[in-house]
Design an enzyme around this catalytic site. Structure first.
Site, PDB file in Angstrom:
ATOM      1  N   LYS A 162      60.813 102.065  55.965  1.00  3.90           N
ATOM      2  CA  LYS A 162      60.640 100.659  55.581  1.00  3.90           C
ATOM      3  C   LYS A 162      59.264 100.470  54.950  1.00  3.90           C
ATOM      4  CE  LYS A 162      64.388  98.557  57.326  1.00  3.90           C
ATOM      5  NZ  LYS A 162      65.301  97.739  56.509  1.00  3.90           N
ATOM      6  N   ASP A 190      63.454 101.864  51.978  1.00  2.00           N
ATOM      7  CA  ASP A 190      63.996 100.504  51.939  1.00  2.00           C
ATOM      8  C   ASP A 190      62.839  99.537  51.722  1.00  2.00           C
ATOM      9  OD1 ASP A 190      65.374  98.173  52.061  1.00  2.00           O
ATOM     10  OD2 ASP A 190      66.226  98.486  54.067  1.00  2.00           O
ATOM     11  N   GLU A 218      66.245 101.612  48.326  1.00  2.00           N
ATOM     12  CA  GLU A 218      67.091 100.457  48.639  1.00  2.00           C
ATOM     13  C   GLU A 218      66.380  99.148  48.315  1.00  2.00           C
ATOM     14  OE1 GLU A 218      68.643 100.827  52.551  1.00  2.00           O
ATOM     15  OE2 GLU A 218      69.297  98.749  52.694  1.00  2.00           O
ATOM     16  N   LYS A 267      77.492  96.120  54.556  1.00  2.97           N
ATOM     17  CA  LYS A 267      77.233  95.706  55.944  1.00  2.97           C
ATOM     18  C   LYS A 267      78.242  94.629  56.311  1.00  2.97           C
ATOM     19  CE  LYS A 267      72.249  96.563  55.847  1.00  2.97           C
ATOM     20  NZ  LYS A 267      70.913  95.940  55.682  1.00  2.97           N
TER      21      LYS A 267
HETATM   22 MG    MG Z   1      68.140  97.138  53.596  1.00  2.00          MG
END
Ligand code: MG
Length: 369
Positions: A162, A190, A218, A267
């Site tokens: 992240k 991400d 991402e 998702k």
């Molecule tokens: Mg994501």
């Protein structure tokens, strides 16, 4: 199987370590659990987390919309007619994707229980063993390196890093992690919408010029910036994946028609559950576009449904990012899918296979507390 009632509970699981992204910091998994009971005595389970900055859904908004609009559509209906039930839920109210997802997961659990097979088999697949990546939260570089070591020790060999807080520092983070991890793990980034298109190209060129190979990057830019995703995809070697840009099947068609991204992150909390997630996977397949199955910071009920979908759609869904349960200190769900570090083993019992959930907290009067 005729639907008799819809019940709710709260489920809380503390995390091993706080979860930090460019958008938020969280210290426990907090799920709304939805239970759909049938007249024949079966129960289907679903769940959803609160993700107001991503989907707009909160625990209380989900409780309210399910109680007032969605649950009344299901009462007295047969679970066998699942396609029509899901269409009714999707069309009854705009947005509210996590509330719809929680109900759909419980419906698909019941439907596959009725067929007497695990959900992944009911959906036409046979893959029952998956391997997930794990998330490394954005933090000081030394902390991220030690978190990578902990993940490697637990057997993870795909790390989802992240970033997205600060461009120059993000580049240093990725360079340091790549040097530290070497060939021991594949790296996914991400950015959680943290950069703009030109920053992304600059950052990825700086990273790529050092010979660092990323498995994917991402959602580098804002959800609505489809032009930006296209601009980036034209200029970097790394594969670009849409997450916050890809909620609905129609958005996925737009992204793929534009050639804006290389991969779609599915998702259940974005698509509004399994029915639209299946549709997205099938759309992506017509464009030869691989998919990742992902999750929010959420527990094992909803994540197990996502895992069953990945088991059913093994060809389309080749990338697995279902680490929500692995981040929790324990799994309160018994009898279903097993989450053991990177290994996910789907149940071979009917439906989602859930036999008991420890620590459910009642929500009297439909109020989150
Ligand atoms: Mg994501």
């Amino acid at each position: 199987m005729i639907i008799k009632s819809v019940r709710f509970a709260r489920l809380s699981v503390p995390l091993h370590t706080p979860f930090k992204t460019a958008l938020r910091t969280v210290s426990s998994i907090e799920d709304l659990v939805v239970m759909i009971d049938t007249e024949c005595g079966k129960t289907g389970y679903g769940s959803a987390p609160s993700t107001p900055v991503i989907t707009g859904d909160t625990h209380q908004s989900m409780l309210s919309i399910i109680n007032s609009v969605l649950a009344p559509l299901l009462l007295g209906k047969s679970v066998s007619n699942i396609n029509e039930l899901c269409n009714h839920l999707a069309g009854a109210v705009v947005a509210n994707s996590s509330a719809k997802a929680a109900l759909e997961i419980a419906l698909y659990d019941l439907w596959s229980q009725g067929l007497g097979v695990p959900l992944y088999q009911a959906l036409g697949g046979e893959r029952c063993e998956l391997k997930t990546d794990v998330t490394i939260s954005v933090d000081a570089i030394d902390k991220m390196l030690s978190d990578c070591d902990i993940a490697l020790d637990k057997g993870f060999d795909v790390l989802k890093i992240k970033i997205g807080n600060d461009l120059e520092h993000d580049i240093k983070r990725v360079q340091a992690i790549a040097a530290h991890v070497g060939s021991k793990a594949a790296l996914r980034l991400d950015v959680n919408q943290g950069w703009d298109a030109k920053q992304t190209v600059r950052a990825l060129r700086a990273i790529e010029s050092e010979g660092i190979v990323l498995e994917l990057v991402e959602q580098p830019v804002k959800a609505q910036d489809i032009d930006g995703l296209h601009y980036i995809s034209e200029r970097v070697q790394s594969k670009i994946m849409a997450d916050e840009s890809a909620f609905s099947p129609k958005q996925v068609v737009t992204l793929l028609e534009r050639g804006a991204v290389d991969i779609i992150n599915i998702k259940l909390m974005k698509s509004g559950g399994l029915s639209r997630a299946i549709r997205i996977a099938d759309i992506a397949a017509t464009y030869d576009c691989p998919c990742m199955i992902g999750c929010m910071l959420e527990g094992s009920i909803a994540v197990s449904a996502a895992a069953h979908l990945a088991g059913a759609k093994a060809q389309q869904i080749s990338l697995i990012d279902l680490d929500g349960p692995a981040l929790g200190q324990f799994d309160p769900v018994q009898g279903g899918t097993k989450f053991n570090g990177p290994a996910i083993s789907l149940n071979n019992t009917p439906g989602l296979g859930i036999t008991h959930i420890n620590g459910l907290i009642d929500l009297p009067n439909g109020v989150w507390q």
